[in-house]
Design a protein around this motif. Structure first.
Motif, PDB file in Angstrom:
ATOM      1  N   THR A 183       0.843  -1.192   0.000  1.00 39.27           N
ATOM      2  CA  THR A 183       0.000   0.000   0.000  1.00 39.27           C
ATOM      3  C   THR A 183       0.882   1.246   0.000  1.00 39.27           C
ATOM      4  O   THR A 183       2.021   1.199   0.465  1.00 39.27           O
ATOM      5  CB  THR A 183      -0.910   0.024   1.240  1.00 39.27           C
ATOM      6  OG1 THR A 183      -0.088   0.054   2.405  1.00 39.27           O
ATOM      7  CG2 THR A 183      -1.818  -1.190   1.294  1.00 39.27           C
ATOM      8  N   PRO A 184       0.365   2.372  -0.499  1.00 38.03           N
ATOM      9  CA  PRO A 184       1.174   3.590  -0.528  1.00 38.03           C
ATOM     10  C   PRO A 184       1.353   4.239   0.841  1.00 38.03           C
ATOM     11  O   PRO A 184       2.258   5.039   1.023  1.00 38.03           O
ATOM     12  CB  PRO A 184       0.411   4.512  -1.476  1.00 38.03           C
ATOM     13  CG  PRO A 184      -0.973   4.003  -1.503  1.00 38.03           C
ATOM     14  CD  PRO A 184      -0.909   2.537  -1.200  1.00 38.03           C
ATOM     15  N   GLU A 185       0.531   3.874   1.818  1.00 38.13           N
ATOM     16  CA  GLU A 185       0.676   4.439   3.148  1.00 38.13           C
ATOM     17  C   GLU A 185       2.032   4.050   3.730  1.00 38.13           C
ATOM     18  O   GLU A 185       2.531   2.966   3.479  1.00 38.13           O
ATOM     19  CB  GLU A 185      -0.429   3.948   4.100  1.00 38.13           C
ATOM     20  CG  GLU A 185      -1.814   4.468   3.767  1.00 38.13           C
ATOM     21  CD  GLU A 185      -2.490   3.639   2.696  1.00 38.13           C
ATOM     22  OE1 GLU A 185      -2.243   2.428   2.623  1.00 38.13           O
ATOM     23  OE2 GLU A 185      -3.251   4.223   1.909  1.00 38.13           O
ATOM     24  N   ASN A 186       2.624   4.922   4.509  1.00 37.43           N
ATOM     25  CA  ASN A 186       3.910   4.726   5.183  1.00 37.43           C
ATOM     26  C   ASN A 186       5.114   4.713   4.251  1.00 37.43           C
ATOM     27  O   ASN A 186       6.223   4.462   4.687  1.00 37.43           O
ATOM     28  CB  ASN A 186       3.921   3.432   6.017  1.00 37.43           C
ATOM     29  CG  ASN A 186       2.827   3.408   7.041  1.00 37.43           C
ATOM     30  OD1 ASN A 186       2.491   4.418   7.640  1.00 37.43           O
ATOM     31  ND2 ASN A 186       2.239   2.240   7.237  1.00 37.43           N
ATOM     32  N   ALA A 187       4.911   4.964   2.963  1.00 35.19           N
ATOM     33  CA  ALA A 187       6.031   4.952   2.024  1.00 35.19           C
ATOM     34  C   ALA A 187       6.818   6.254   2.092  1.00 35.19           C
ATOM     35  O   ALA A 187       7.962   6.306   1.660  1.00 35.19           O
ATOM     36  CB  ALA A 187       5.524   4.730   0.601  1.00 35.19           C
ATOM     37  N   GLY A 188       6.204   7.316   2.588  1.00 32.16           N
ATOM     38  CA  GLY A 188       6.878   8.608   2.610  1.00 32.16           C
ATOM     39  C   GLY A 188       6.812   9.301   1.266  1.00 32.16           C
ATOM     40  O   GLY A 188       7.480  10.304   1.039  1.00 32.16           O
ATOM     41  N   CYS A 201      10.432  -7.169  -0.176  1.00 33.73           N
ATOM     42  CA  CYS A 201      11.502  -7.779  -0.969  1.00 33.73           C
ATOM     43  C   CYS A 201      12.164  -6.782  -1.926  1.00 33.73           C
ATOM     44  O   CYS A 201      13.158  -7.119  -2.570  1.00 33.73           O
ATOM     45  CB  CYS A 201      10.982  -8.973  -1.748  1.00 33.73           C
ATOM     46  SG  CYS A 201       9.838  -8.558  -3.084  1.00 33.73           S
ATOM     47  N   LEU A 202      11.619  -5.575  -2.027  1.00 36.86           N
ATOM     48  CA  LEU A 202      12.126  -4.467  -2.840  1.00 36.86           C
ATOM     49  C   LEU A 202      12.002  -4.694  -4.346  1.00 36.86           C
ATOM     50  O   LEU A 202      12.553  -3.944  -5.139  1.00 36.86           O
ATOM     51  CB  LEU A 202      13.581  -4.134  -2.479  1.00 36.86           C
ATOM     52  CG  LEU A 202      13.870  -3.865  -1.003  1.00 36.86           C
ATOM     53  CD1 LEU A 202      15.343  -3.558  -0.806  1.00 36.86           C
ATOM     54  CD2 LEU A 202      13.017  -2.737  -0.472  1.00 36.86           C
ATOM     55  N   SER A 203      11.265  -5.729  -4.747  1.00 37.00           N
ATOM     56  CA  SER A 203      11.062  -5.997  -6.175  1.00 37.00           C
ATOM     57  C   SER A 203       9.989  -5.081  -6.742  1.00 37.00           C
ATOM     58  O   SER A 203       9.180  -4.516  -6.010  1.00 37.00           O
ATOM     59  CB  SER A 203      10.651  -7.452  -6.385  1.00 37.00           C
ATOM     60  OG  SER A 203      11.689  -8.305  -5.991  1.00 37.00           O
ATOM     61  N   SER A 204       9.992  -4.958  -8.064  1.00 38.34           N
ATOM     62  CA  SER A 204       9.061  -4.086  -8.751  1.00 38.34           C
ATOM     63  C   SER A 204       8.637  -4.761 -10.051  1.00 38.34           C
ATOM     64  O   SER A 204       9.066  -5.878 -10.338  1.00 38.34           O
ATOM     65  CB  SER A 204       9.769  -2.751  -9.036  1.00 38.34           C
ATOM     66  OG  SER A 204       8.916  -1.833  -9.644  1.00 38.34           O
ATOM     67  N   ALA A 237      10.237   5.111   2.876  1.00 38.79           N
ATOM     68  CA  ALA A 237      10.402   5.167   4.328  1.00 38.79           C
ATOM     69  C   ALA A 237      10.166   3.816   5.000  1.00 38.79           C
ATOM     70  O   ALA A 237      10.779   3.524   6.025  1.00 38.79           O
ATOM     71  CB  ALA A 237       9.458   6.210   4.920  1.00 38.79           C
ATOM     72  N   ASP A 238       9.309   2.984   4.421  1.00 36.63           N
ATOM     73  CA  ASP A 238       8.993   1.697   5.049  1.00 36.63           C
ATOM     74  C   ASP A 238       9.700   0.508   4.404  1.00 36.63           C
ATOM     75  O   ASP A 238       9.351  -0.645   4.649  1.00 36.63           O
ATOM     76  CB  ASP A 238       7.481   1.468   5.060  1.00 36.63           C
ATOM     77  CG  ASP A 238       6.871   1.423   3.669  1.00 36.63           C
ATOM     78  OD1 ASP A 238       7.560   1.801   2.693  1.00 36.63           O
ATOM     79  OD2 ASP A 238       5.704   1.021   3.550  1.00 36.63           O
ATOM     80  N   ASP A 239      10.727   0.753   3.606  1.00 33.43           N
ATOM     81  CA  ASP A 239      11.470  -0.339   2.979  1.00 33.43           C
ATOM     82  C   ASP A 239      12.225  -1.147   4.029  1.00 33.43           C
ATOM     83  O   ASP A 239      12.691  -0.611   5.034  1.00 33.43           O
ATOM     84  CB  ASP A 239      12.451   0.193   1.937  1.00 33.43           C
ATOM     85  CG  ASP A 239      11.756   0.589   0.644  1.00 33.43           C
ATOM     86  OD1 ASP A 239      10.579   0.252   0.465  1.00 33.43           O
ATOM     87  OD2 ASP A 239      12.414   1.242  -0.188  1.00 33.43           O
ATOM     88  N   ASN A 240      12.377  -2.420   3.762  1.00 31.11           N
ATOM     89  CA  ASN A 240      13.043  -3.362   4.652  1.00 31.11           C
ATOM     90  C   ASN A 240      14.520  -2.969   4.805  1.00 31.11           C
ATOM     91  O   ASN A 240      15.306  -3.108   3.868  1.00 31.11           O
ATOM     92  CB  ASN A 240      12.918  -4.763   4.048  1.00 31.11           C
ATOM     93  CG  ASN A 240      13.525  -5.843   4.893  1.00 31.11           C
ATOM     94  OD1 ASN A 240      14.404  -5.609   5.704  1.00 31.11           O
ATOM     95  ND2 ASN A 240      13.046  -7.055   4.683  1.00 31.11           N
TER      96      ASN A 240
END
Length: 141
Positions: free
Chosen positions: A34-39, A49-52, A102-105
């Motif tokens: 979700t886009p929340e907490n992404a900054g 997992c940081l994949s796209s 902001a919320d990336d592992n």
């Protein structure tokens, strides 16, 4: 709404100027993103997992027909100290850079950053010998 419908619904470059508030399920780890907490208003990779996915040619244009999985292969530091992730498409090999959210592992980010140090292009057992060849003493003090 699938990618083809988005392309038909919004004019070219829509996501360059508008926030993308869509949630998506990661194709690699199956986590709901979700886009929340992404900054940021532009969530473009999984915080776990940081994949796209390869959906853009230019950021926000949704013009790529590839659709391959973009794997995180490196991190780099932008001007001003902000980190970014380098993604490489598994299908076509295209590279792209994306801001760290902001919320990336943090453990995944650090493991990617440390990868060159943990697997250098030379055997660590020969570092003393190589240092001597370069004109140094080759010994740790």
């Amino acid at each position: 709404m699938n990618r083809e419908n988005k392309r038909k619904t919004f004019e070219k470059g829509y996501y360059k100027t508008h926030a993308c508030r869509d949630t998506f399920t990661c194709k690699v780890c199956s986590r709901l993103c979700t886009p929340e907490n992404a900054g940021s208003d532009h969530r473009n990779h999984c915080p776990n997992c940081l994949s796209s996915l390869h959906v853009d040619i230019e950021p926000g244009d949704r013009a790529s027909d590839c659709g391959g999985i973009m794997e995180p292969v490196a991190v780099w530091v932008r001007k001003g100290g902000e980190w970014a992730i380098i993604h490489r498409c598994k299908r076509c090999g295209a590279l792209s850079s994306n801001r760290v959210a902001a919320d990336d592992n943090p453990m995944k980010l650090m493991s990617i950053a440390m990868r060159p140090l943990s697997a250098p292009p030379f055997p660590l057992e020969r570092i003393e010998e190589m240092t001597a060849l370069m004109g140094g003493e080759g010994r740790l003090r």
